[in-house]
Design an enzyme around this catalytic site. Structure first.
Site, PDB file in Angstrom:
ATOM      1  N   CYS A   1       0.914  -1.144   0.302  1.00  0.00           N
ATOM      2  CA  CYS A   1      -0.132  -0.197  -0.085  1.00  0.00           C
ATOM      3  C   CYS A   1       0.908   1.364  -0.070  1.00  0.00           C
ATOM      4  O   CYS A   1       1.349   1.623  -1.106  1.00  0.00           O
ATOM      5  CB  CYS A   1      -0.990   0.146   1.246  1.00  0.00           C
TER       6      CYS A   1
ATOM      7  N   HIS B   1      -3.126  -5.385   1.317  1.00  0.00           N
ATOM      8  CA  HIS B   1      -2.570  -5.690   2.338  1.00  0.00           C
ATOM      9  C   HIS B   1      -2.806  -7.185   2.974  1.00  0.00           C
ATOM     10  O   HIS B   1      -3.720  -7.448   3.699  1.00  0.00           O
ATOM     11  CB  HIS B   1      -3.500  -4.879   3.706  1.00  0.00           C
TER      12      HIS B   1
ATOM     13  N   GLU C   1      -1.023  -8.640   5.040  1.00  0.00           N
ATOM     14  CA  GLU C   1      -1.097  -8.698   6.582  1.00  0.00           C
ATOM     15  C   GLU C   1      -2.158  -8.508   7.297  1.00  0.00           C
ATOM     16  O   GLU C   1      -2.170  -8.812   8.562  1.00  0.00           O
ATOM     17  CB  GLU C   1       0.209  -7.440   7.088  1.00  0.00           C
TER      18      GLU C   1
END
Lengths: 226, 341
Positions: free
Chosen positions: A93, A203, A205
């Site tokens: 990002c 993302h 994560e």
């Protein structure tokens, strides 16, 4: 002989860095890597050391990170470190924005960036937070398929996300796109790789799916072998 | 508003704890993951109150990770009194056009119509804020219904988890806004930490009783105890005025800070804003903080805690300390004793 260790730095200026820490450790465990993974936080120029094999630039605000990097004289050490092909860098990002050589829709007066990827990135490509979304992205690289040779998707979490609007060099490989329903539209590019640099607009994560973190660790491992 | 969020399927989803689901719907906006994710990307950052485009630009150049668009900063609301409402949309638009970082705006507690307007304007997060005059004495906004994420204030774990169960994607301490005195923010951060430690120490059976005492859903309390932290991002707010204040709260474990009147009520806003933005990342390095704190001009004048007594109802009918221990020691707490919490 004790197992060798791999040191991964996370740029902890601002943003979602602790999620990457968790996900990398989980991915390493899932892969059953024989090397020990050490995660180091990078907050000043002295933290950017040759001892690091990998570096993650997390999501957050690219303006905040960029200003901090230039005020704390970290830009040249980061650029030098990233250019070394033995070093693997991954930006998610805002991290992708930091790594792009060209960025559209910067703040007034422009913003300091690191660069490295021959791409043009557009900030907030999909709009503001109310337009943030989850959508399956289409994976183009089979080493990222969940099972070998089965074309696959990944749940992309896009938060005020950028997109790659132009690739300016043949060295850049597209790893994932947002698949559009009509066939004449190739889809928006949301993940790329250029040799030792990886960039994703979404993302990984923030999900349970560790494929991108594993991919990043495998990139590091393959360099270590060479 | 998103139809998906309204179905209520979006209960609290914690980072890295959920599985991928739902194959068919392609693009989903306003999911809790996306709302909480917005707050996760603000971590380690500073969010500044601004009242016009010029201040917003100063905040962006200082390195703020977001701005809060206001008509008056809390210090002025305190001094001038009167009913404090949502900011004029024209002003919010002016600020949104001036910067590329996220723009937040405040709605009165319970005033869901103001929140709908803010969502329509496209603000990136709505703060359901006690700094403005309360619009509904009994109810907070049902925040699950919105696509835009919400941040809410809390003084203790009970308030924090109730707000999360209503759909808040982010929590901040209430502190005492507009005073320049950090004491209340510290109290609230410490209270939340202490109550989480208490929950962590309890066995599963005891947690049911603690959930009742805190008046929160057991699932949320269980998740909090399991994680050892609030299940959403938690910032400090209220009275933060110096880089040292930032460091103090960050060391108490918050994920980031809001600064309200502290910057634009000081003598050198630009310099102070920049120093405080750097302090969030360098919070653990006293030597760097010493440099950052140097020659910042005068901090906001402020109203210390002991001079504020009687100025307004403070913590409701019973003191904060009693409230915690009553809840903790399983003493009987009956309903309706908290002040709009």
């Amino acid at each position: 002989m004790e197992a060798s260790s791999i040191r991964v730095g996370i740029l902890e200026i601002q943003g979602g860095f602790s999620e990457h820490r968790t996900a990398i450790l989980k991915a390493a465990e899932t892969l059953g890597m024989k090397e020990k993974i050490e995660i180091l936080s990078v907050r000043k120029a002295a933290d950017i050391s040759p001892a690091l094999s990998g570096l993650i630039i997390p999501g957050g605000e690219s303006t905040t990170m960029g200003l901090f990097i230039s005020r704390n004289n970290m830009a040249s050490s980061l650029q030098e470190w990233i250019q070394d092909e033995k070093h693997i860098t991954w930006g998610t990002c805002a991290g992708l924005i930091m790594l792009a050589n060209e960025t559209e829709k910067q703040k007034i007066g422009g913003q300091p960036l690191i660069g490295g990827l021959d791409i043009v990135v557009s900030r907030n490509y999909f709009g503001r937070q109310v337009n943030s979304f989850q959508e399956k992205v289409k994976i183009m690289d089979k080493s990222l398929f969940s099972e070998a040779n089965i074309p696959d998707h990944f749940e992309g979490v896009f938060i005020r996300a950028p997109a790659v609007v132009k690739v300016t060099s043949p060295k850049v490989t597209t790893l994932a796109v947002l698949s559009q329903s009509c066939s004449d539209n190739p889809g928006v590019i949301v993940a790329v790789r250029q040799k030792n640099i990886l960039g994703t607009a979404f993302h990984p994560e923030l999900t349970e799916d560790l494929r991108w973190h594993s991919y990043f660790l495998k990139m590091i491992a393959s360099v270590q072998v060479d | 508003m998103s139809g998906l969020a309204a179905t209520g399927e979006s209960d609290v989803v914690v980072t890295n704890l959920t599985a991928v689901k739902d194959e068919n719907v392609s693009r989903k906006t306003g999911t809790f993951k996306v709302k909480a994710g917005m707050a996760q990307m603000a971590k380690g950052g500073i969010i500044m109150d601004v009242t016009n485009a010029e201040e917003a630009r100063i905040a962006e150049e200082a390195g703020a990770c977001a701005v809060m668009a206001l008509e008056r900063v809390p210090a002025d609301i305190r001094r001038q009194g009167g009913v404090a409402r949502m900011t004029d949309p024209l002003k919010i638009k002016e600020i949104m056009n001036a910067v590329t970082i996220p723009v937040m705006a405040k709605t009165r507690i319970g005033h869901f119509a103001e929140a709908q307007i803010l969502e329509a304007l496209g603000v990136d997060m709505v703060d359901e804020s006690e700094v403005l005059t309360v619009a509904d004495e009994d109810n907070h906004i049902d925040k699950h219904k919105f696509t835009v994420p919400f941040v809410c204030g809390a003084r203790d774990l009970g308030e924090a988890l109730r707000r999360i169960s209503e759909g808040a994607a982010m929590i901040r301490t209430k502190g005492e806004a507009g005073t320049g005195d950090v004491a209340e923010a510290v109290r609230h951060a410490r209270t939340i930490n202490r109550q989480i430690r208490i929950a962590e120490a309890m066995d599963p059976t005891e947690l049911y009783e603690y959930a009742k005492k805190l008046r929160v859903p057991i699932e949320l309390l269980r998740k909090t105890a399991e994680m050892g932290r609030l299940p959403v991002v938690n910032f400090a707010a209220g009275g933060i005025a110096t880089p040292a204040d930032v460091s103090l709260l960050m060391q108490l474990g918050v994920d980031g800070v809001f600064v309200g009147s502290g910057i634009f009520k000081s003598s050198c806003p630009k310099k102070r804003a920049r120093a405080m933005a750097q302090a969030v990342t360098h919070y653990n390095e006293p030597a760097v903080l010493a440099q950052l704190s140097e020659d910042l001009g005068e901090a906001m004048f402020g109203i210390p805690h002991n001079e504020r007594q009687g100025e307004r109802r403070r913590e409701g009918p019973i003191g904060e300390e009693m409230k915690i221990w009553n809840a903790t020691l399983n003493m009987c707490i009956t309903s309706n004793i908290y002040w709009h919490s």
